[in-house]
Design an enzyme around this catalytic site. Structure first.
Site, PDB file in Angstrom:
ATOM      1  N   ASP A   1     -10.175 -29.168 -27.154  1.00 43.62           N
ATOM      2  CA  ASP A   1      -9.902 -28.689 -28.514  1.00 43.62           C
ATOM      3  C   ASP A   1      -9.862 -29.829 -29.515  1.00 43.62           C
ATOM      4  O   ASP A   1      -9.237 -30.852 -29.289  1.00 43.62           O
ATOM      5  CB  ASP A   1      -8.583 -27.944 -28.564  1.00 43.62           C
TER       6      ASP A   1
ATOM      7  N   ASP B   1      -2.298 -22.272 -33.446  1.00 42.80           N
ATOM      8  CA  ASP B   1      -3.060 -23.501 -33.702  1.00 42.80           C
ATOM      9  C   ASP B   1      -2.248 -24.428 -34.619  1.00 42.80           C
ATOM     10  O   ASP B   1      -2.784 -25.084 -35.513  1.00 42.80           O
ATOM     11  CB  ASP B   1      -4.436 -23.203 -34.299  1.00 42.80           C
TER      12      ASP B   1
ATOM     13  N   HIS C   1      -1.594 -22.178 -28.109  1.00 41.91           N
ATOM     14  CA  HIS C   1      -2.434 -23.187 -28.777  1.00 41.91           C
ATOM     15  C   HIS C   1      -1.641 -23.888 -29.874  1.00 41.91           C
ATOM     16  O   HIS C   1      -1.482 -23.357 -30.969  1.00 41.91           O
ATOM     17  CB  HIS C   1      -3.676 -22.511 -29.371  1.00 41.91           C
TER      18      HIS C   1
ATOM     19  N   HIS D   1      -0.535 -28.095 -31.442  1.00 37.44           N
ATOM     20  CA  HIS D   1      -0.698 -29.551 -31.402  1.00 37.44           C
ATOM     21  C   HIS D   1       0.660 -30.149 -31.734  1.00 37.44           C
ATOM     22  O   HIS D   1       1.127 -30.024 -32.861  1.00 37.44           O
ATOM     23  CB  HIS D   1      -1.741 -30.000 -32.425  1.00 37.44           C
ATOM     24  N   LEU D   2       1.288 -30.747 -30.733  1.00 39.80           N
ATOM     25  CA  LEU D   2       2.639 -31.284 -30.971  1.00 39.80           C
ATOM     26  C   LEU D   2       2.624 -32.788 -31.236  1.00 39.80           C
ATOM     27  O   LEU D   2       3.664 -33.381 -31.476  1.00 39.80           O
ATOM     28  CB  LEU D   2       3.576 -30.923 -29.809  1.00 39.80           C
ATOM     29  N   ARG D   3       1.450 -33.395 -31.223  1.00 42.62           N
ATOM     30  CA  ARG D   3       1.205 -34.754 -31.743  1.00 42.62           C
ATOM     31  C   ARG D   3       1.838 -35.892 -30.953  1.00 42.62           C
ATOM     32  O   ARG D   3       1.613 -37.048 -31.292  1.00 42.62           O
ATOM     33  CB  ARG D   3       1.661 -34.857 -33.197  1.00 42.62           C
TER      34      ARG D   3
END
Lengths: 428, 316
Positions: free
Chosen positions: A159, A312, A65, A67-69
């Protein structure tokens, strides 16, 4: 021994509860050739020798999990910098969420992500995108999950934007199951102070902030486990933050519901009080809860009620976080710090090193069918040499992520990755 | 010129909330306020105490009385006051609070008085600015100058705090006035009660040093003063109460309630008042009402605060 390319000598391999045993790891053609008691005698021929005495040998970790944007928010993070943080943090498999811009709800976005990963880190860390559950994450129409799965998405999730419609959630779980993919649900009742980033309780009452109550998570989790039971399908609950949800999961598992769950190091180490000075670095969704919740989560990960750990990892630019508390975005970075933070729990006796390997490698690889090194002959030679005695200061310069929005900023942590190998090749 | 206690030094850079003040500092502040109150009754209401000092009034949320009170307080002490309001400010044009603050600081004021709709905004500014930051209300979090003026008014009306009981009535959850008053009055030895519907009580109120009541008739019994809070009309739309009529019936303060209070009990309100909602109109104008004393005391307290904070450096 013929063909041995690499010999790692004298590392300590954790074994459940004990102090671990000293081993030699031999690697050939990118795979584990042999794991032998450290003797220093195993003939390695032409192999490169690494003295790993004093270092802990861990399988390369998996973060299910992040978030690599990229695409869309490259000023916060991009796939190259996110994978750099992963590589240095000990993560060989990285799953990234779909709330990019555009949303990862089409094969072209998935392919772009995979191309970026290959271009920037050709030897890994390996990127495994998570496809959008609904188109545009809008919670109304199903995303083209077959197309996404074919392009390489390993799971589906909304998510960041909870699915409010139970009907949509039901159909999404059904459709994903045809593809053999798990649904990861961000559990949050969207009518109860969503994304406020602070727990509803003593602290929010004192500070005059709108808090999100822990039941907002549990209510949605309850819906999901009831749907999972009704449909006899699996569901995975993202970032569980409170005792109430832990107890719900334990109840569901006792009924045979195919529910799995994750939590993050910050929920095991911090309480709502971390936000006491209106520090937006402690603003995260779900919010940091109470001491009682921390204790429940520690027990849950020990006992396997909560199956895996994830970061996360949610990078934000400094200027986005340096605003009034209620205007700041939710999210904390985690890839750089997760292993050291988990090791503090091992050092304190809250977890064993075996728990760490289960929570960060064995269990997530099992859930999402990702490559795993169990140090058996033929396993991928993906491993980390971890120096448990090395202390380091968490600061922008020591983090490989573009962002430094971590509530552990300014803290000195003990334990750092000394080297990380994937397929027998050193990536950092 | 009074300096509070003989050798007491005012060590605070900022005023963020009342929790930072010791009872000794509060006593010293009140002593200074009494002195300045006398100035306000003179025919020439101006002293040169803060000549050459400049105070920025940065009100990013609408305010009339607090802003005017600080403005008058500064001017009576001969400080130069400059106003910046939300409308027309660069905040409306998307500038961040940090940038606005740094811009203001570059004009080297001696103090910035801030009113902002976000809880924690005053602390955010204070952590980034070298000048004195005075919190004139941040979101629902704190309103220290209001609490200080309320306590000052009560101390003058009661002649002391010992053995006194105060009821705070109404929307405590959304009230920075209530939060700061609970902290300060508890510290000064006042017994505090809260009364209002559960939907308007803050989370975690059970950990506050107060008694919580749902029934106004019981809550008011024997109290020495009742502080009514303003009810914002948005609370109905947010689903926290059914309508104003029902609220006024259950939690509006009337004469019949005050008759159950201690003899000579006072009525307070931080203003602006919704007459007929949180308080009967007649009661607001009655002899028991301290509402205008609060305004007058507020001016004196704010003069005292500006004096203590702005002459801090020269005291050192």
């Amino acid at each position: 021994m013929s063909g041995c390319q690499l010999a790692v000598r004298g590392a300590t391999l954790p074994d459940g509860r004990g102090k671990g045993r000293r081993v030699d790891l031999l690697v050939a053609r990118g795979k584990v050739l042999e794991l032998a008691p450290a003797a220093g005698k195993t003939p390695a021929g032409e192999a490169e020798e690494i003295d790993a005495s004093g270092l802990v040998l861990l399988p390369s970790l998996t973060d299910a999990h992040t978030h690599l944007r990229e695409p869309g928010y490259e000023y916060k993070e991009d796939i190259a910098s996110g994978l750099s943080a992963a590589a240095h943090g000990g993560f060989g498999n990285v799953m990234c969420m779909a709330n990019t811009n555009p949303v990862n709800d089409s094969a072209s976005v998935t392919e772009l992500m995979l191309d970026r990963a290959k271009d920037s880190w050709p030897r890994g860390p390996r990127l495994f995108p998570i496809g959008a559950l609904t188109r545009g994450l809008a919670g109304r129409e199903l995303a083209p999950m077959a197309e996404l799965a074919e392009a390489g998405c390993v799971a589906f999730s909304n998510d960041g934007v909870p699915v409010s419609s139970s009907e949509v959630m039901r159909r999404a779980m059904e459709y994903a199951s045809d593809l053999g993919r798990r649904v990861i649900d961000h559990c949050e009742d969207p009518s109860m102070n969503p994304a406020s980033g602070v727990n509803d309780g003593v602290l929010s009452g004192r500070l005059g902030l709108d808090g999100q109550p822990d039941v907002a998570e549990t209510i949605q989790a309850a819906r999901d486990v009831l749907l999972a039971e009704y449909l006899d399908l699996p569901v995975h609950l993202a970032h569980v933050s409170c005792r109430r949800t832990v107890e719900l999961i334990a109840w569901a598992k006792s009924r045979g519901v195919r529910v799995t769950a994750e939590t993050c190091p910050h929920y095991l180490l911090l309480t709502e009080e971390r936000a006491a000075g209106f520090d937006s670095l402690a603003k995260v969704n779900p919010p940091l809860r109470t001491r009682d919740d921390v204790l429940a989560l520690r027990q849950a990960v020990r006992e396997g009620v909560v199956d895996i750990l994830v970061t996360d990892h949610a990078p934000h630019a400094d200027c986005e976080k340096e605003v009034e508390f209620d205007a700041a975005p939710c999210g904390v970075c985690g890839l750089d710090t997760a292993l050291a933070l988990t090791w503090t729990l091992v050092r304190e006796g809250e977890l064993t090193a075996g728990d760490l390997v289960r929570l960060w490698a064995e269990a997530p690889c099992g859930l999402f069918d990702l490559p795993l090194n169990r140090f058996r002959p033929g396993d991928p030679a993906d491993f980390v040499l971890f120096d448990p005695g090395r202390s380091w200061l968490v600061c922008p310069d020591s983090l490989h992520s573009k962002a430094a929005n971590t509530p552990f900023l300014g803290r000195t942590l003990e334990g750092r990755v000394r080297a990380h190998f994937l397929g027998g090749r050193k990536i950092v | 010129m009074p300096t509070g206690d003989d050798d007491m030094q005012w060590l605070h850079k900022d005023l963020l909330d009342v929790s930072q003040l010791s009872t000794r500092e509060v006593a010293s502040l009140f002593e200074t306020a009494r002195y300045f109150r006398e100035i306000n009754s003179r025919s020439v209401k101006k002293v040169p105490t803060l000549r050459g000092k400049s105070v920025v009034l940065f009100f990013a949320e609408p305010s009339t009385r607090t802003k005017t009170s600080f403005d008058v307080a500064g001017k009576r002490l001969s400080a130069d006051t400059f106003s910046l309001s939300a409308t027309g400010s660069s905040l409306k044009k998307g500038e961040t609070l940090k940038d606005t603050a740094l811009t203001l600081q570059a004009m080297s004021p001696d103090a910035i008085v801030i009113r902002h709709s976000s809880s924690g905004a005053a602390q955010f500014l204070a952590e980034r600015l070298d000048c004195c930051v005075i919190n004139a209300g941040d979101g629902r979090h704190a309103h220290p100058t209001q609490a200080l003026l309320d306590a000052f008014t009560l101390s003058e009306a009661w002649g002391g705090f010992k053995g006194r009981t105060l009821l705070i009535l109404g929307d405590v959850a959304h009230s920075r006035v209530a939060r700061s008053n609970v902290i300060l009055l508890d510290r000064l030895g006042v017994k505090v009660r809260l009364c209002g519907p559960r939907t308007l009580m803050p989370s975690g109120v059970e950990t506050w040093p107060v008694g919580v009541h749902r029934d106004l008739d019981q809550a008011v019994r024997g109290v020495d003063a009742v502080m009514c809070l303003r009810l914002q009309l948005e609370r109905q739309q947010a689903g926290l109460l059914p309508d104003l009529r029902e609220y006024a019936r259950l939690f509006g303060l009337g004469r019949r309630h005050l008759d159950r209070a201690a003899k000579g009990a006072f009525v307070m309100h931080p203003g602006p008042i919704n007459r007929g909602v949180e308080i009967d109109s007649d009661l607001a104008d009655s002899p028991e009402s301290l509402i205008l004393e609060q305004v007058a005391g507020g001016l004196a307290v704010r003069m005292a605060l500006l004096f203590l904070f702005l002459s801090r450096k020269t005291n050192e």
